[in-house]
Design a protein around this motif. Structure first.
Motif, PDB file in Angstrom:
ATOM      1  N   ARG A  18       0.828  -1.213   0.000  1.00  0.00           N
ATOM      2  CA  ARG A  18       0.000   0.000   0.000  1.00  0.00           C
ATOM      3  C   ARG A  18       0.859   1.259   0.000  1.00  0.00           C
ATOM      4  O   ARG A  18       0.558   2.235  -0.705  1.00  0.00           O
ATOM      5  N   GLU A  19       1.931   1.257   0.777  1.00  0.00           N
ATOM      6  CA  GLU A  19       2.773   2.448   0.866  1.00  0.00           C
ATOM      7  C   GLU A  19       3.531   2.680  -0.443  1.00  0.00           C
ATOM      8  O   GLU A  19       3.720   3.831  -0.869  1.00  0.00           O
ATOM      9  N   ILE A  20       3.955   1.613  -1.094  1.00  0.00           N
ATOM     10  CA  ILE A  20       4.658   1.766  -2.369  1.00  0.00           C
ATOM     11  C   ILE A  20       3.689   2.209  -3.464  1.00  0.00           C
ATOM     12  O   ILE A  20       4.039   3.018  -4.334  1.00  0.00           O
ATOM     13  N   GLU A  21       2.461   1.730  -3.426  1.00  0.00           N
ATOM     14  CA  GLU A  21       1.450   2.212  -4.367  1.00  0.00           C
ATOM     15  C   GLU A  21       1.213   3.707  -4.179  1.00  0.00           C
ATOM     16  O   GLU A  21       1.058   4.461  -5.158  1.00  0.00           O
ATOM     17  N   ALA A  22       1.203   4.151  -2.933  1.00  0.00           N
ATOM     18  CA  ALA A  22       1.033   5.578  -2.654  1.00  0.00           C
ATOM     19  C   ALA A  22       2.232   6.373  -3.171  1.00  0.00           C
ATOM     20  O   ALA A  22       2.080   7.472  -3.713  1.00  0.00           O
ATOM     21  N   ALA A  23       3.436   5.806  -3.007  1.00  0.00           N
ATOM     22  CA  ALA A  23       4.636   6.469  -3.529  1.00  0.00           C
ATOM     23  C   ALA A  23       4.585   6.567  -5.045  1.00  0.00           C
ATOM     24  O   ALA A  23       5.010   7.579  -5.630  1.00  0.00           O
TER      25      ALA A  23
ATOM     26  N   ARG B 204       2.516   9.520  -5.881  1.00  0.00           N
ATOM     27  CA  ARG B 204       3.246  10.771  -5.619  1.00  0.00           C
ATOM     28  C   ARG B 204       4.299  11.021  -6.688  1.00  0.00           C
ATOM     29  O   ARG B 204       4.580  12.166  -7.051  1.00  0.00           O
ATOM     30  N   TYR B 205       4.897   9.960  -7.201  1.00  0.00           N
ATOM     31  CA  TYR B 205       5.909  10.097  -8.240  1.00  0.00           C
ATOM     32  C   TYR B 205       5.274  10.540  -9.552  1.00  0.00           C
ATOM     33  O   TYR B 205       5.828  11.368 -10.287  1.00  0.00           O
TER      34      TYR B 205
ATOM     35  N   LEU C  77       7.329  14.057  -5.814  1.00  0.00           N
ATOM     36  CA  LEU C  77       8.364  13.094  -5.452  1.00  0.00           C
ATOM     37  C   LEU C  77       9.438  12.999  -6.529  1.00  0.00           C
ATOM     38  O   LEU C  77      10.634  12.934  -6.215  1.00  0.00           O
ATOM     39  N   ARG C  78       9.032  12.979  -7.799  1.00  0.00           N
ATOM     40  CA  ARG C  78      10.037  12.862  -8.861  1.00  0.00           C
ATOM     41  C   ARG C  78      10.998  14.044  -8.834  1.00  0.00           C
ATOM     42  O   ARG C  78      12.218  13.879  -8.965  1.00  0.00           O
ATOM     43  N   GLU C  79      10.465  15.232  -8.664  1.00  0.00           N
ATOM     44  CA  GLU C  79      11.308  16.425  -8.622  1.00  0.00           C
ATOM     45  C   GLU C  79      12.287  16.371  -7.456  1.00  0.00           C
ATOM     46  O   GLU C  79      13.478  16.705  -7.601  1.00  0.00           O
ATOM     47  N   ARG C  80      11.814  15.947  -6.300  1.00  0.00           N
ATOM     48  CA  ARG C  80      12.691  15.875  -5.134  1.00  0.00           C
ATOM     49  C   ARG C  80      13.767  14.813  -5.305  1.00  0.00           C
ATOM     50  O   ARG C  80      14.931  15.019  -4.951  1.00  0.00           O
ATOM     51  N   MET C  81      13.389  13.663  -5.873  1.00  0.00           N
ATOM     52  CA  MET C  81      14.367  12.595  -6.088  1.00  0.00           C
ATOM     53  C   MET C  81      15.419  12.978  -7.128  1.00  0.00           C
ATOM     54  O   MET C  81      16.579  12.562  -7.036  1.00  0.00           O
ATOM     55  N   ALA C  82      15.006  13.771  -8.132  1.00  0.00           N
ATOM     56  CA  ALA C  82      15.910  14.134  -9.223  1.00  0.00           C
ATOM     57  C   ALA C  82      17.119  14.933  -8.735  1.00  0.00           C
ATOM     58  O   ALA C  82      18.145  14.982  -9.412  1.00  0.00           O
TER      59      ALA C  82
END
Length: 259
Positions: free
Chosen positions: A141-146, A149-150, A155-160
């Motif tokens: 469930r948490e990975i589906e939520a991630a 967000r991606y 999330l994608r911008e922050r990870m980049a």
């Protein structure tokens, strides 16, 4: 004996691996850090330096393929990813870093990789932060939520900011965990092979896994003379960041007698 930060030249299968070394006592086994599923050398933040200062040991960290400043993986990841990293990639990296029989500190996916490696290769000890040995509903469930967000959040911008190939880092993690073939994945048999001192640390509010993960490991790992230690700390999935003082104290106490 300590020194300045070093960035060793490490290559696996002809591809560059980002690595960090903090030199320390040459007469004691080094600490090797294995990052989480979306992590990297940089995303350990101040933890390597804090661990180095707390223990005086040499501290080594590297970013897996597709993470941080490492090059992309040579082929797409599959559910066999954990065993490939533990049994093929990690021994190669340790040899290049001249780090035999280390103390491995693994976080999340890195903890699972450490567990597999320790069952088949000599290590001085393993410290597992928020480890996974089965796939739980809460994890999915948490990975589906991630994933949401991606795709539609920030999330994608922050990870980049932290990964040269952000899509390789994210989808290489997400797609494995959400692969239906991965739902029955288990490392319980791997845990039964481990016979070294083992430290288990988990945040009591971890959204990615329950304390059942620790229960299953503790019931199977033999340790050296039964040396399996368990610590619950405040916070969630990143004990080294969310409960830094408690986690460092546990790691210092665990590593001190490991010569």
């Amino acid at each position: 004996m300590t020194g300045a930060r070093v960035e060793p030249d490490v290559r696996v299968a002809g591809r560059r691996i980002e690595a960090l070394e903090l030199p320390g006592d040459p007469d004691r086994r080094p600490l090797v850090l294995l990052h989480e599923g979306l992590g990297s050398v940089g995303l350990w933040r101040g933890f390597p330096q804090a661990l180095h200062e707390a223990t005086g040991r040499r501290v080594l960290a590297f970013s897996r393929f597709g993470h941080g400043r490492s090059q992309p993986p040579p082929q797409p990841r599959t559910p066999a990813f954990f065993h490939t990293e533990a049994l093929d990639v990690l021994p190669d990296v340790l040899a290049q870093l001249d780090a035999p029989e280390p103390i491995i500190v693994g976080h999340s996916d890195g903890a699972s990789i450490a567990l597999i490696h320790a069952g088949r290769h000599p290590v001085t000890g393993i410290a597992l932060l928020a480890p996974h040995v089965i796939v739980e509903d809460v994890t999915v469930r948490e990975i589906e939520a991630a994933r949401e967000r991606y795709a539609s959040g920030d999330l994608r911008e922050r990870m980049a900011r932290h990964h040269d190939d952000v899509d390789a880092a994210f989808w290489g993690w997400c797609d494995v965990w959400l692969d239906p073939a991965f739902r029955d994945w288990s490392l319980e048999a791997d845990a039964e092979r481990v016979a070294c001192p083992t430290l288990l640390i988990q945040g009591v509010g971890d959204p990615y896994g329950t304390l059942d993960q620790l229960d299953r490991i503790e019931a199977r790992v033999r340790g050296a003379g039964g040396d399996v230690f368990r610590v619950h700390v405040p916070g969630g999935h990143s004990p080294h960041l969310e409960a830094a003082a408690e986690t460092l104290a546990a790691l210092r106490a665990f590593t001190e007698p490991l010569v």
